[in-house]
Motif scaffolding. Structure first.
Motif, short mmCIF file in Angstrom:
data_model
loop_
_atom_site.label_atom_id
_atom_site.label_comp_id
_atom_site.label_asym_id
_atom_site.label_seq_id
_atom_site.Cartn_x
_atom_site.Cartn_y
_atom_site.Cartn_z
N ALA A 427 0.95 -1.23 -0.07
CA ALA A 427 0.16 -0.06 0.01
C ALA A 427 1.00 1.48 -0.05
O ALA A 427 0.72 2.32 -0.70
CB ALA A 427 -0.99 0.08 1.34
N GLY A 428 1.99 1.25 0.78
CA GLY A 428 3.01 2.33 0.74
C GLY A 428 3.45 2.70 -0.46
O GLY A 428 3.50 3.73 -1.10
N GLY A 429 3.61 1.71 -1.16
CA GLY A 429 4.42 1.82 -2.66
C GLY A 429 3.20 2.58 -3.70
O GLY A 429 3.45 3.43 -4.51
N LEU A 430 2.09 2.03 -3.49
CA LEU A 430 0.93 2.40 -4.30
C LEU A 430 0.76 3.98 -4.17
O LEU A 430 0.23 4.64 -4.90
CB LEU A 430 -0.11 1.57 -4.09
N VAL A 431 0.63 4.09 -2.74
CA VAL A 431 0.28 5.81 -2.41
C VAL A 431 1.49 6.49 -3.15
O VAL A 431 0.78 7.56 -3.63
CB VAL A 431 0.16 5.87 -0.81
N THR A 432 2.58 6.15 -2.92
CA THR A 432 3.79 6.80 -3.91
C THR A 432 3.51 7.07 -5.22
O THR A 432 3.48 8.09 -5.73
CB THR A 432 5.15 6.34 -3.48
N GLY A 490 15.53 15.88 -10.23
CA GLY A 490 15.89 17.25 -10.09
C GLY A 490 15.20 17.92 -11.44
O GLY A 490 15.27 19.04 -11.41
N TYR A 491 15.05 16.69 -12.59
CA TYR A 491 14.62 17.71 -13.76
C TYR A 491 12.88 18.06 -13.41
O TYR A 491 12.23 17.21 -13.15
CB TYR A 491 14.61 16.84 -15.00
N SER A 492 12.60 19.36 -13.80
CA SER A 492 11.18 19.58 -13.73
C SER A 492 10.73 20.78 -14.67
O SER A 492 11.75 21.64 -14.85
CB SER A 492 10.80 20.00 -12.33
N THR A 493 9.61 20.85 -15.25
CA THR A 493 9.11 21.78 -15.85
C THR A 493 8.49 22.90 -14.99
O THR A 493 7.98 23.99 -15.40
CB THR A 493 8.15 21.68 -17.05
N LYS A 494 8.19 22.59 -13.74
CA LYS A 494 7.59 23.58 -12.90
C LYS A 494 8.50 24.44 -11.94
O LYS A 494 7.93 24.99 -11.13
CB LYS A 494 6.80 22.62 -11.93
N GLY A 495 10.06 24.52 -12.20
CA GLY A 495 10.71 25.51 -11.80
C GLY A 495 11.41 24.71 -10.62
O GLY A 495 11.29 23.27 -10.19
N HIS A 496 12.09 25.35 -9.45
CA HIS A 496 13.04 25.11 -8.57
C HIS A 496 12.28 24.59 -7.41
O HIS A 496 11.13 24.81 -7.11
CB HIS A 496 13.94 26.19 -7.85
N GLY A 497 12.85 23.49 -6.86
CA GLY A 497 11.88 22.97 -5.78
C GLY A 497 11.21 21.46 -6.19
O GLY A 497 10.58 21.00 -5.23
N HIS A 498 11.03 21.33 -7.43
CA HIS A 498 10.39 20.12 -7.86
C HIS A 498 11.55 19.11 -8.49
O HIS A 498 12.63 19.30 -8.62
CB HIS A 498 9.45 20.54 -8.84
N GLY A 499 10.72 18.14 -9.15
CA GLY A 499 11.67 17.18 -10.05
C GLY A 499 12.03 15.95 -9.19
O GLY A 499 13.12 15.06 -9.52
N THR A 500 11.21 15.61 -8.10
CA THR A 500 11.50 14.27 -7.50
C THR A 500 10.39 13.24 -7.73
O THR A 500 10.69 12.11 -7.24
CB THR A 500 11.72 14.46 -5.83
N GLY A 501 9.09 13.69 -7.85
CA GLY A 501 7.89 12.92 -7.78
C GLY A 501 7.86 11.63 -8.88
O GLY A 501 7.90 10.63 -8.34
N LEU A 502 8.35 12.12 -10.03
CA LEU A 502 8.26 10.76 -11.06
C LEU A 502 9.48 10.05 -10.75
O LEU A 502 9.54 8.92 -11.20
CB LEU A 502 8.34 11.58 -12.40
N SER A 503 10.69 10.74 -10.35
CA SER A 503 11.87 9.99 -10.09
C SER A 503 11.30 8.88 -8.96
O SER A 503 11.82 7.59 -8.87
CB SER A 503 13.07 10.84 -9.47
N LEU A 504 10.68 9.44 -8.16
CA LEU A 504 10.22 8.12 -7.08
C LEU A 504 9.27 7.20 -7.49
O LEU A 504 9.54 6.11 -6.89
CB LEU A 504 9.61 9.03 -5.80
#
Length: 536
Positions: A427-432, A490-504
């Motif tokens: 479940a934890g992985g699915l939430v992520t 670290g790559y994101s089209t939304k600016g600084h502070g993003h870029g970890t969600g899809l990597s996770l």
């Protein structure tokens, strides 16, 4: 490596330089001292000669007549007893010698002396009392002194002469030179010994390294310490900063140049780092609550040397990113966002009900309550009937409220199904995975005009042969170049502070032997399809 096998070349150069400096200093001191000593010896020698002739001239024996034997004895006694006198003679008023003694040849023969010159006689006749005059010195004599003998009537009745030989002066010079040479050699040996001890001390303080190797090693270690993710800061007993690396400087919002040598309290007034120097006990995992812009844990350790505390060092660990990653991995952030959205929308509904009641529209308020209750119940029932994992169901319900808040239509496909404790991903992985993909879809629709379709569709199918998850949006889509880079940390089209969600998401899917496929078309939308099959 060179720094691990230090040579003695530079230490030998240091020692030689020290010896040369000591030698030059000693040479200058030796020359000055020798010159002053010789000048003083010459002054003393002249004073002795003048004193001898003056004392003799005032002796009553020299004014008596017919005492040649006693006069000769007096002359010999004077030469033997008075230092720095080799020759002594007595002359009558005409300048003829009447008593004489030469210590070097042990002779009292008057034939070896000549009559005083007219220059000397005229000098004393004109009122002179003593005279240093070397032009008529006896053979081999270098320095002579003369004095007039006066009778009871004040008339010149004779003269006295004392002289010293050149070899006596040379002996005095050699003795003085020998003494000074002995002192200089002793001082040079002592200086050599001290230079040896100094170079050994320097070598010991530099831990046996050559100074140039020590410098390279120091610079290398400084670069390494500046490259660390942890901040390092050291203070002395007075609380002044003796070292900090770049990370620590950034945490304290200062620069290394400005901080070094300054009081820590200047940059961090609430610091309790000095406490470990008082207690002598290290402190670990201290949360620095006064640093607000980041989450920091600190270890503070006293520095000991020779049994005494000479300072303290602190290690700062920035836990901001770790906390954020932990929240992403555990799904806490997505659950909190869902709850916040639910609370926000519920508050809006209460405001509508309150407004209807205040307007007296009680019937309409009742109908509104029944409508939203029925709608929400149907929505919750629709999701819970298909998604039996509570945490995922709660996440999707929260995302539905979040979508309503953003003006986005959120759809869970009717064919979706997820059992409790499925065997493909916990479940934890699915939430992520689901939380990050839906949030990414919401972000893609932020700039889509209201007139265009704004829809996010989620499908979760837990079958006998695997797990299929898809998240589709009607956003602007992505180019093929962007698709190739979106999973890079670290790559994101939304600016600084993003870029970890899809990597996770990619890391989580890969850890359970799944695969991700991205289909995107500019102006149409994007689909993320995840498949996880049973590895057994």
């Amino acid at each position: 490596m060179e720094c691990n096998t230090p040579s003695v070349q530079l230490y030998g150069q240091i020692r030689r330089i020290l010896v040369v400096c000591i030698g030059v200093t000693l040479l200058l001191a030796f020359s000055a001292s020798l010159w002053l000593s010789l000048k003083q010896d010459a002054k003393v020698r002249d004073q002795v000669l003048l004193s001898a002739v003056q004392v003799a001239a005032g002796t009553s024996l020299l004014t008596e007549e017919n005492n040649a034997e006693r006069l000769q004895q007096y002359v010999e006694h004077t030469v033997r007893e008075v230092p720095n006198i080799d020759v002594f003679a007595v002359y009558n008023a005409a300048g003829t010698p009447i008593a004489f003694y030469d210590l070097d040849s042990d002779s009292s023969e008057l034939s070896g002396l000549s009559t005083l010159s007219a220059d000397i006689l005229s000098y004393f006749q004109s009122g002179g009392t003593t005279l240093l005059y070397n032009h008529e010195a006896p053979a081999n004599a270098d320095r002579c002194a003369y004095a007039a003998i006066y009778d009871n009537n004040g008339q010149v009745s004779g003269f006295t002469m004392a002289a010293i030989y050149i070899q006596s002066i040379h002996q005095t010079l050699l003795r003085t030179l020998a003494v000074h040479l002995f002192i200089a050699v002793a001082a040079l040996m002592l200086g050599n010994l001290l230079s040896l001890r100094l170079t050994r001390h320097i070598k010991q303080e530099l831990l046996g390294y050559e100074p140039d190797a020590f410098r390279r090693l120091f610079l290398q270690r400084s670069d390494i310490l500046n490259a660390l993710d942890e901040g390092l800061l050291a203070i002395d007993l007075t609380g002044r900063i003796t070292y900090l690396n770049q990370v620590a400087a950034d945490m304290l919002k200062t620069t290394q140049q400005d901080a070094l040598g300054q009081l820590l309290s200047t940059f961090y007034p609430r610091s309790t780092m000095a406490r470990v120097m008082e207690t002598g006990c290290p402190e670990y995992n201290v949360s620095l609550e006064s640093i607000k812009h980041i989450a920091v844990l600190s270890d503070r350790i006293p520095l000991w040397r020779n049994g005494k505390i000479e300072g303290a060092v602190a290690i700062f660990r920035n836990r901001t990113e770790v906390i954020q990653l932990a929240q992403d991995l555990t799904g806490v952030r997505h659950i909190l966002e869902a709850l916040r959205s639910y609370t926000h929308e519920f508050t809006n509904k209460l405001h509508v009900i309150l407004g209807l009641l205040q307007l007296g529209e009680i019937k309409q308020a009742e109908d509104y309550v029944l409508q939203i209750t029925q709608t929400r119940a149907q929505s919750i029932s629709f999701i819970s009937d298909r998604i039996h994992e509570p945490s995922i169901a709660a996440l999707l319900i929260g995302k539905a409220y979040r979508a309503a808040e953003l003006g986005i239509r959120f759809v869970l496909t009717p064919s979706s199904h997820l059992g409790v404790d499925n065997r493909y991903m916990p479940a934890g992985g699915l939430v992520t995975v689901i939380g990050n993909l839906t949030e990414n879809a919401f972000d893609a629709l932020r700039n889509v005009p209201d007139s265009a379709p704004r829809e996010v569709t989620v499908s979760i199918q837990d079958g006998g042969h695997g797990l299929l998850i898809s998240v589709d949006d009607t956003g602007p889509g992505m180019s093929s170049e962007t698709v190739q880079r979106i999973f890079k940390r670290g790559y994101s089209t939304k600016g600084h502070g993003h870029g970890t969600g899809l990597s996770l998401v990619q890391d989580m899917v890969s850890s359970y032997h799944g695969a991700i496929r991205v289909e995107s078309e500019l102006g149409v939308g994007t689909s993320f399809i995840i498949t996880v099959v049973d590895p057994y």
